[in-house]
Write a protein that holds these residues in place. Structure first.
Motif, PDB file in Angstrom:
ATOM      1  N   GLU A  17      -5.924  -7.081  -5.164  1.00 41.26           N
ATOM      2  CA  GLU A  17      -5.611  -7.422  -3.769  1.00 41.26           C
ATOM      3  C   GLU A  17      -6.231  -8.761  -3.384  1.00 41.26           C
ATOM      4  O   GLU A  17      -5.595  -9.585  -2.724  1.00 41.26           O
ATOM      5  CB  GLU A  17      -6.125  -6.329  -2.824  1.00 41.26           C
ATOM      6  CG  GLU A  17      -5.390  -5.018  -2.935  1.00 41.26           C
ATOM      7  CD  GLU A  17      -4.035  -5.042  -2.245  1.00 41.26           C
ATOM      8  OE1 GLU A  17      -3.842  -5.841  -1.305  1.00 41.26           O
ATOM      9  OE2 GLU A  17      -3.176  -4.256  -2.659  1.00 41.26           O
ATOM     10  N   TRP A  18      -7.490  -8.989  -3.777  1.00 39.74           N
ATOM     11  CA  TRP A  18      -8.167 -10.247  -3.456  1.00 39.74           C
ATOM     12  C   TRP A  18      -7.459 -11.426  -4.124  1.00 39.74           C
ATOM     13  O   TRP A  18      -7.287 -12.476  -3.519  1.00 39.74           O
ATOM     14  CB  TRP A  18      -9.623 -10.203  -3.884  1.00 39.74           C
ATOM     15  CG  TRP A  18     -10.454  -9.207  -3.144  1.00 39.74           C
ATOM     16  CD1 TRP A  18     -10.209  -8.672  -1.910  1.00 39.74           C
ATOM     17  CD2 TRP A  18     -11.668  -8.620  -3.591  1.00 39.74           C
ATOM     18  NE1 TRP A  18     -11.204  -7.785  -1.564  1.00 39.74           N
ATOM     19  CE2 TRP A  18     -12.117  -7.734  -2.581  1.00 39.74           C
ATOM     20  CE3 TRP A  18     -12.424  -8.744  -4.746  1.00 39.74           C
ATOM     21  CZ2 TRP A  18     -13.280  -6.998  -2.690  1.00 39.74           C
ATOM     22  CZ3 TRP A  18     -13.590  -8.012  -4.860  1.00 39.74           C
ATOM     23  CH2 TRP A  18     -14.007  -7.150  -3.844  1.00 39.74           C
ATOM     24  N   ASP A  21      -4.282 -12.204  -2.298  1.00 37.84           N
ATOM     25  CA  ASP A  21      -4.582 -12.937  -1.068  1.00 37.84           C
ATOM     26  C   ASP A  21      -4.832 -14.409  -1.365  1.00 37.84           C
ATOM     27  O   ASP A  21      -4.333 -15.296  -0.664  1.00 37.84           O
ATOM     28  CB  ASP A  21      -5.801 -12.354  -0.351  1.00 37.84           C
ATOM     29  CG  ASP A  21      -5.536 -11.025   0.324  1.00 37.84           C
ATOM     30  OD1 ASP A  21      -4.357 -10.641   0.474  1.00 37.84           O
ATOM     31  OD2 ASP A  21      -6.524 -10.358   0.711  1.00 37.84           O
ATOM     32  N   TRP A  24      -1.573 -16.104  -2.520  1.00 36.15           N
ATOM     33  CA  TRP A  24      -0.683 -16.262  -1.368  1.00 36.15           C
ATOM     34  C   TRP A  24      -1.117 -17.459  -0.517  1.00 36.15           C
ATOM     35  O   TRP A  24      -0.292 -18.265  -0.096  1.00 36.15           O
ATOM     36  CB  TRP A  24      -0.677 -14.982  -0.538  1.00 36.15           C
ATOM     37  CG  TRP A  24       0.221 -15.056   0.664  1.00 36.15           C
ATOM     38  CD1 TRP A  24      -0.157 -15.293   1.954  1.00 36.15           C
ATOM     39  CD2 TRP A  24       1.636 -14.889   0.691  1.00 36.15           C
ATOM     40  NE1 TRP A  24       0.934 -15.288   2.779  1.00 36.15           N
ATOM     41  CE2 TRP A  24       2.057 -15.044   2.025  1.00 36.15           C
ATOM     42  CE3 TRP A  24       2.583 -14.641  -0.284  1.00 36.15           C
ATOM     43  CZ2 TRP A  24       3.385 -14.945   2.410  1.00 36.15           C
ATOM     44  CZ3 TRP A  24       3.914 -14.528   0.097  1.00 36.15           C
ATOM     45  CH2 TRP A  24       4.297 -14.684   1.426  1.00 36.15           C
ATOM     46  N   THR A  30       2.414 -14.477  -6.726  1.00 35.12           N
ATOM     47  CA  THR A  30       1.431 -13.391  -6.631  1.00 35.12           C
ATOM     48  C   THR A  30       1.666 -12.293  -7.669  1.00 35.12           C
ATOM     49  O   THR A  30       1.148 -11.201  -7.549  1.00 35.12           O
ATOM     50  CB  THR A  30       1.457 -12.772  -5.224  1.00 35.12           C
ATOM     51  OG1 THR A  30       2.776 -12.310  -4.945  1.00 35.12           O
ATOM     52  CG2 THR A  30       1.021 -13.780  -4.176  1.00 35.12           C
TER      53      THR A  30
END
Length: 110
Positions: A17-18, A21, A24, A30
């Motif tokens: 997830e990090w 982020d 992105w 991603t």
């Protein structure tokens, strides 16, 4: 308490997830980690399989070992080397702490 493989998969999922982020924010693809069987389709998924945390293809169960370091060597922290101050601030927002005298090297206790 969760079994170790599930904990490893959970940490890998959070790291994913990090990374998403960060990618992105840089307007980069991603799709990470890239699925070797479907590189243009989707990323791998962190999961527990047997006694290990693994990256698996969500479409066909192709598996790549993500890490068993926690089980083998008693992993207690995740360490990152941020590229710059902006990246260090990103990690800090997610609970990482800088090493004394090394503001771009951060750790997160597991």
């Amino acid at each position: 308490m969760e079994a170790l493989p599930k904990q490893i998969a959970s940490v890998a999922d959070q790291v994913q997830e990090w990374v998403w982020d960060e990618l992105w924010g840089r307007q980069a693809p991603t799709n990470w980690p890239v699925c070797p069987r479907h590189p243009d389709s989707h990323p791998m998924k962190a999961t527990a399989q047997g006694a290990a945390g693994v990256w698996a293809c969500p479409n066909d169960d192709a598996v790549i070992n993500a890490t068993t370091a926690a089980e083998r060597i008693g992993l207690r922290a995740l360490i990152v080397d941020a590229l710059d101050g902006k990246a260090a601030a990103f990690y800090a927002r997610h609970g990482f702490k800088p090493f004394t005298g090394k503001p771009l090297r951060l750790f997160h206790r597991l």
